[in-house]
Design a protein around this motif. Structure first.
Motif, mmCIF file in Angstrom:
data_model
loop_
_atom_site.group_PDB
_atom_site.id
_atom_site.type_symbol
_atom_site.label_atom_id
_atom_site.label_comp_id
_atom_site.label_asym_id
_atom_site.label_seq_id
_atom_site.Cartn_x
_atom_site.Cartn_y
_atom_site.Cartn_z
ATOM 1 N N ARG A 18 47.722 51.857 43.781
ATOM 2 C CA ARG A 18 46.249 52.574 43.786
ATOM 3 C C ARG A 18 46.330 53.898 44.342
ATOM 4 O O ARG A 18 45.751 55.088 43.764
ATOM 5 N N ASN A 19 47.048 54.293 45.466
ATOM 6 C CA ASN A 19 46.863 55.458 46.305
ATOM 7 C C ASN A 19 47.438 56.407 45.441
ATOM 8 O O ASN A 19 46.895 57.498 45.499
ATOM 9 N N ALA A 20 48.604 56.111 44.793
ATOM 10 C CA ALA A 20 49.495 56.904 43.973
ATOM 11 C C ALA A 20 48.508 57.546 42.713
ATOM 12 O O ALA A 20 48.638 58.753 42.536
ATOM 13 N N LEU A 21 47.762 56.632 42.332
ATOM 14 C CA LEU A 21 46.914 57.020 41.092
ATOM 15 C C LEU A 21 45.732 57.930 41.552
ATOM 16 O O LEU A 21 45.562 58.814 40.983
ATOM 17 N N GLN A 60 37.131 55.098 34.330
ATOM 18 C CA GLN A 60 37.330 56.774 34.815
ATOM 19 C C GLN A 60 36.410 56.835 35.787
ATOM 20 O O GLN A 60 36.938 57.478 36.832
ATOM 21 N N ALA A 61 35.266 56.224 35.916
ATOM 22 C CA ALA A 61 34.500 56.435 36.873
ATOM 23 C C ALA A 61 34.879 56.083 38.318
ATOM 24 O O ALA A 61 34.735 56.534 39.409
ATOM 25 N N ASP A 62 35.522 54.802 38.219
ATOM 26 C CA ASP A 62 36.189 54.254 39.411
ATOM 27 C C ASP A 62 37.194 55.021 39.906
ATOM 28 O O ASP A 62 37.165 55.504 41.175
ATOM 29 N N LEU A 63 38.093 55.442 39.048
ATOM 30 C CA LEU A 63 39.120 56.670 39.431
ATOM 31 C C LEU A 63 38.601 57.664 39.806
ATOM 32 O O LEU A 63 39.035 58.298 41.089
ATOM 33 N N LEU A 64 37.701 58.442 39.361
ATOM 34 C CA LEU A 64 37.170 59.574 39.711
ATOM 35 C C LEU A 64 36.616 59.425 41.188
ATOM 36 O O LEU A 64 36.526 60.552 42.018
ATOM 37 N N ALA A 66 37.539 57.434 43.468
ATOM 38 C CA ALA A 66 38.709 57.541 44.456
ATOM 39 C C ALA A 66 39.175 59.111 44.531
ATOM 40 O O ALA A 66 39.609 59.649 45.822
ATOM 41 N N ALA A 67 39.110 59.984 43.484
ATOM 42 C CA ALA A 67 39.718 61.165 43.611
ATOM 43 C C ALA A 67 38.613 62.025 44.474
ATOM 44 O O ALA A 67 39.251 62.916 45.177
ATOM 45 N N ARG A 68 37.319 61.682 44.151
ATOM 46 C CA ARG A 68 36.456 62.480 45.137
ATOM 47 C C ARG A 68 36.429 62.117 46.589
ATOM 48 O O ARG A 68 36.097 63.039 47.335
ATOM 49 N N ALA A 69 36.746 60.774 46.943
ATOM 50 C CA ALA A 69 36.996 60.517 48.286
ATOM 51 C C ALA A 69 37.964 61.536 48.929
ATOM 52 O O ALA A 69 37.944 62.048 50.124
ATOM 53 N N LEU A 70 39.166 61.644 48.054
ATOM 54 C CA LEU A 70 40.128 62.523 48.732
ATOM 55 C C LEU A 70 39.889 63.932 48.559
ATOM 56 O O LEU A 70 40.122 64.688 49.571
ATOM 57 N N ARG A 127 28.209 56.046 40.694
ATOM 58 C CA ARG A 127 27.499 54.496 41.180
ATOM 59 C C ARG A 127 26.526 54.450 41.819
ATOM 60 O O ARG A 127 25.739 55.500 42.225
ATOM 61 N N ASP A 128 25.941 53.408 41.969
ATOM 62 C CA ASP A 128 24.668 53.181 42.750
ATOM 63 C C ASP A 128 24.638 53.550 44.193
ATOM 64 O O ASP A 128 25.725 53.324 44.812
ATOM 65 N N ALA A 129 23.721 54.333 44.606
ATOM 66 C CA ALA A 129 23.669 54.863 45.965
ATOM 67 C C ALA A 129 24.027 53.600 47.014
ATOM 68 O O ALA A 129 24.376 53.887 48.279
ATOM 69 N N ASP A 130 23.321 52.473 46.671
ATOM 70 C CA ASP A 130 23.585 51.323 47.581
ATOM 71 C C ASP A 130 24.775 50.589 47.768
ATOM 72 O O ASP A 130 25.043 49.597 48.383
ATOM 73 N N GLN A 131 25.817 51.275 47.109
ATOM 74 C CA GLN A 131 27.266 50.402 46.992
ATOM 75 C C GLN A 131 27.824 51.039 48.392
ATOM 76 O O GLN A 131 27.592 52.159 49.016
ATOM 77 N N PRO A 132 28.975 50.197 48.787
ATOM 78 C CA PRO A 132 29.504 50.545 50.148
ATOM 79 C C PRO A 132 30.238 51.713 49.868
ATOM 80 O O PRO A 132 30.771 52.275 48.962
ATOM 81 N N GLY A 133 30.060 52.650 51.251
ATOM 82 C CA GLY A 133 30.715 53.870 50.990
ATOM 83 C C GLY A 133 30.095 55.016 50.435
ATOM 84 O O GLY A 133 30.503 56.212 50.295
#
Length: 217
Positions: A18-21, A60-64, A66-70, A127-133
């Motif tokens: 997951r982190n590598a992706l 793709q949104a889920d992966l993006l 994660a990329a945005r967090a990095l 994502r919805d603004a009320d989701q964790p993180g």
């Protein structure tokens, strides 16, 4: 940001796919912006099948995300690097203003050096603004700390503090976008630095509503 080191097909530690992706997605963002981040592309970079990637990212949104967090981590690191250059001594007002300006310069410098990653930081509507993180992004929180310091030293009036992040952030972010994607993209280094200096100066003056701000602004 660490996106400059490619993930490539060098493999990954067992259990760390997951982190590598996510790192591969951040690299794709660095070279092509948010539209370049795809599950298939990240899987290819890491050297696994898209099916394996889908076990960790639903779409793709889920992966993006994660990329945005990095990407946000990289931006905050750049801002912190400029903050570290402000001397820890001196007049409290001047130091607080220097710290505010340094965060703005770090923000713009990150945009100039990593435009693809910068664009990815602010890809919205995933994502919805009320989701964790999904609360305020780290640059916003760091700016808030700088504004709190201005209140503490008397430069910004306490009654003007609530919501004061919007103006400085809009000014700095707007300039960053003009410099990487807009009509100011062709400025030479001297002209660009002058535009940055003027923007930060005007932001600082606009915050001079406290007793010490009115004397120095």
């Amino acid at each position: 940001m660490s996106t400059s080191s490619r993930t490539g097909k060098r493999g990954y530690h067992h259990g760390d796919l997951r982190n590598a992706l996510a790192r591969a997605a951040a690299q794709l963002a660095a070279t092509g912006g948010p539209d370049a981040v795809t599950i298939r592309g990240a899987a290819r970079e890491v050297g696994v099948t898209p099916t394996a990637a889908y076990r960790h990212f639903e779409n793709q949104a889920d992966l993006l995300e994660a990329a945005r967090a990095l990407a946000m981590d990289g931006m905050v690191a750049a801002m912190a690097g400029f903050l570290d250059q402000v001397p820890p001594v001196g007049d409290p007002v001047e130091r607080a203003l220097a710290r505010l300006g340094s965060t703005g310069r770090g923000y713009i410098r990150f945009a100039l050096e990593e435009p693809g990653v910068f664009r990815t930081c602010f890809t919205g509507g995933l994502r919805d603004a009320d989701q964790p993180g999904m609360g305020e992004p780290a640059p916003y929180l760091l700016l808030g700390e700088m504004l709190d310091e201005l209140v503490a030293v008397g430069y910004l009036a306490a009654e003007d503090r609530p919501g004061a992040e919007a103006g400085p952030w809009a000014a700095v972010h707007g300039l960053a976008m003009l410099l990487i994607d807009g009509p100011l993209a062709g400025l030479g280094e001297t002209e660009r630095e002058h535009a940055i200096d003027r923007t930060i100066d005007l932001v600082s003056r606009g915050l001079a509503t406290g007793p010490r701000g009115r004397r120095t602004g």
